[in-house]
Design a protein around this motif. Structure first.
Motif, short mmCIF file in Angstrom:
data_model
loop_
_atom_site.label_atom_id
_atom_site.label_comp_id
_atom_site.label_asym_id
_atom_site.label_seq_id
_atom_site.Cartn_x
_atom_site.Cartn_y
_atom_site.Cartn_z
N ALA A 127 0.82 -1.21 0.00
CA ALA A 127 0.00 0.00 0.00
C ALA A 127 0.85 1.27 0.00
O ALA A 127 0.31 2.36 0.18
CB ALA A 127 -0.93 0.01 1.20
N ALA A 128 2.16 1.12 -0.22
CA ALA A 128 3.07 2.27 -0.11
C ALA A 128 2.70 3.39 -1.07
O ALA A 128 2.83 4.58 -0.73
CB ALA A 128 4.50 1.83 -0.35
N ASP A 129 2.20 3.04 -2.25
CA ASP A 129 1.90 4.05 -3.27
C ASP A 129 0.40 4.35 -3.36
O ASP A 129 -0.03 5.07 -4.27
CB ASP A 129 2.43 3.59 -4.63
N ARG A 130 -0.37 3.81 -2.42
CA ARG A 130 -1.81 4.07 -2.40
C ARG A 130 -2.08 5.29 -1.52
O ARG A 130 -1.41 5.50 -0.51
CB ARG A 130 -2.55 2.86 -1.84
N ARG A 131 -3.07 6.10 -1.89
CA ARG A 131 -3.42 7.26 -1.08
C ARG A 131 -3.92 6.85 0.29
O ARG A 131 -4.66 5.88 0.43
CB ARG A 131 -4.50 8.09 -1.77
N ILE A 132 -3.53 7.61 1.30
CA ILE A 132 -3.96 7.32 2.67
C ILE A 132 -5.48 7.41 2.79
O ILE A 132 -6.08 6.72 3.61
CB ILE A 132 -3.25 8.27 3.66
N SER A 136 -7.65 1.64 5.33
CA SER A 136 -8.56 1.32 6.44
C SER A 136 -8.07 2.05 7.69
O SER A 136 -6.96 2.59 7.73
CB SER A 136 -8.57 -0.19 6.69
N LEU A 137 -8.90 2.04 8.76
CA LEU A 137 -8.50 2.69 10.00
C LEU A 137 -7.25 2.04 10.58
O LEU A 137 -6.34 2.72 11.07
CB LEU A 137 -9.65 2.64 11.02
N LYS A 141 -3.67 3.85 11.32
CA LYS A 141 -2.97 3.78 12.60
C LYS A 141 -1.51 3.40 12.39
O LYS A 141 -0.60 3.96 13.01
CB LYS A 141 -3.65 2.76 13.51
N ARG A 142 -1.29 2.43 11.52
CA ARG A 142 0.07 1.93 11.30
C ARG A 142 0.94 2.97 10.60
O ARG A 142 2.11 3.16 10.96
CB ARG A 142 0.03 0.63 10.50
N ILE A 143 0.39 3.67 9.62
CA ILE A 143 1.21 4.70 8.96
C ILE A 143 1.44 5.87 9.90
O ILE A 143 2.49 6.51 9.88
CB ILE A 143 0.57 5.15 7.62
N LEU A 165 -6.65 -2.46 15.37
CA LEU A 165 -5.60 -3.33 14.86
C LEU A 165 -5.96 -4.79 15.07
O LEU A 165 -6.48 -5.17 16.13
CB LEU A 165 -4.27 -3.03 15.56
N ASP A 166 -5.66 -5.62 14.08
CA ASP A 166 -5.91 -7.05 14.24
C ASP A 166 -4.80 -7.65 15.12
O ASP A 166 -3.76 -7.02 15.35
CB ASP A 166 -5.97 -7.74 12.87
N PRO A 167 -5.00 -8.88 15.62
CA PRO A 167 -4.02 -9.48 16.54
C PRO A 167 -2.62 -9.60 15.96
O PRO A 167 -1.63 -9.45 16.69
CB PRO A 167 -4.63 -10.86 16.84
#
Length: 253
Positions: A127-132, A136-137, A141-143, A165-167
């Motif tokens: 997802a590096a080149d995908r718009r924020i 997903s939420l 959070k991760r970015i 966040l998932d486990p």
């Protein structure tokens, strides 16, 4: 020296006192939790600690640097992940990291190298080149966490860091935070999830009505009970009366 030291913090909003003479001292290298019921003043406190909201009274130091009246220098030693990260969502994840690094006057080569590492570890490479805006939420959070740690801050402050966040990603981020602390960093986070605080934190401050109600090691505050039981006893719990919601049933009658 404390990683974060707050003395006599006060903040009023239209006659309502959200934070009322709060004192807080976070040891260097600790994993420090801040807990409290809704409306206790946790987020207001965090915003004053990181230089986003000026206190009406009191002082804050981060890594020995005064945050107020000019928070510029202290902000250079901080990383913040709010509950809902505010990012430039028209940028891609990689562009957001590059932008954040340039704002902090980092070497572009270092920015690119660290950005790629963070995107890989946080499972955002694809997802590096995908718009924020299309994230997903949990991805947001991760970015947001990646932006906060890109410059290797001395103190990392997180508000409800594990929500959405998932486990799998929760485990990775917990390991990442422990590695950051092992490298000399200090983690401060606010959470409602007592088992997360109990598992990760060295020390805990319980805030209620804008004041620190209790502070100490997790073991001290738990006192032989679960931390959730101790927390409810401290701030006052509520239980349903026997006849409350007596109509609530799966019966069709």
């Amino acid at each position: 020296m404390s990683a974060v030291a707050a003395r006599g913090l006060v903040k009023d909003f239209g006659g309502t006192r959200a934070v009322d003479g709060l004192d807080l001292r976070v040891p260097v290298g600790s994993f420090y939790g801040i807990a409290g019921p809704n409306g206790a003043g946790k987020t207001t406190t965090i915003r004053m600690l990181v230089g986003l909201l000026a206190p009406d009274e009191g002082s804050v130091e981060v890594d020995g640097i005064p945050v107020w009246p000019d928070p510029t220098e202290a902000k250079g030693r901080l990383g913040l992940v709010p509950d809902h990260p505010v990012l430039f969502d028209r940028l891609s994840g990689l562009e957001m990291l590059e932008f954040a690094g340039l704002l902090r006057r980092m070497d572009p080569v270092v920015i690119r190298s660290r950005s790629r590492d963070l995107l890989r570890v946080l499972d955002l490479e694809d997802a590096a080149d995908r718009r924020i805006a299309d994230y997903s939420l949990g991805m947001t959070k991760r970015i947001g966490l990646a932006v906060a740690v890109l410059h290797s801050p001395r103190v990392l402050v997180l508000d409800e860091p594990f929500g959405a966040l998932d486990p799998v990603n929760t485990q990775v981020i917990e390991e990442m935070l422990q590695r950051y602390r092992a490298g000399g960093g200090t983690v401060v986070f606010s959470s409602h999830v007592m088992d997360v605080i109990e598992r990760l934190c060295d020390r805990l401050a319980v805030i209620e009505s804008g004041r620190v109600r209790a502070e100490g090691t997790v073991r001290e505050l738990a006192g032989g009970r679960t931390l959730q039981e101790a927390f409810v006893d401290l701030v006052g719990g509520r239980t349903l009366a026997e006849d409350d919601l007596s109509w609530l049933s799966s019966s069709s009658d």
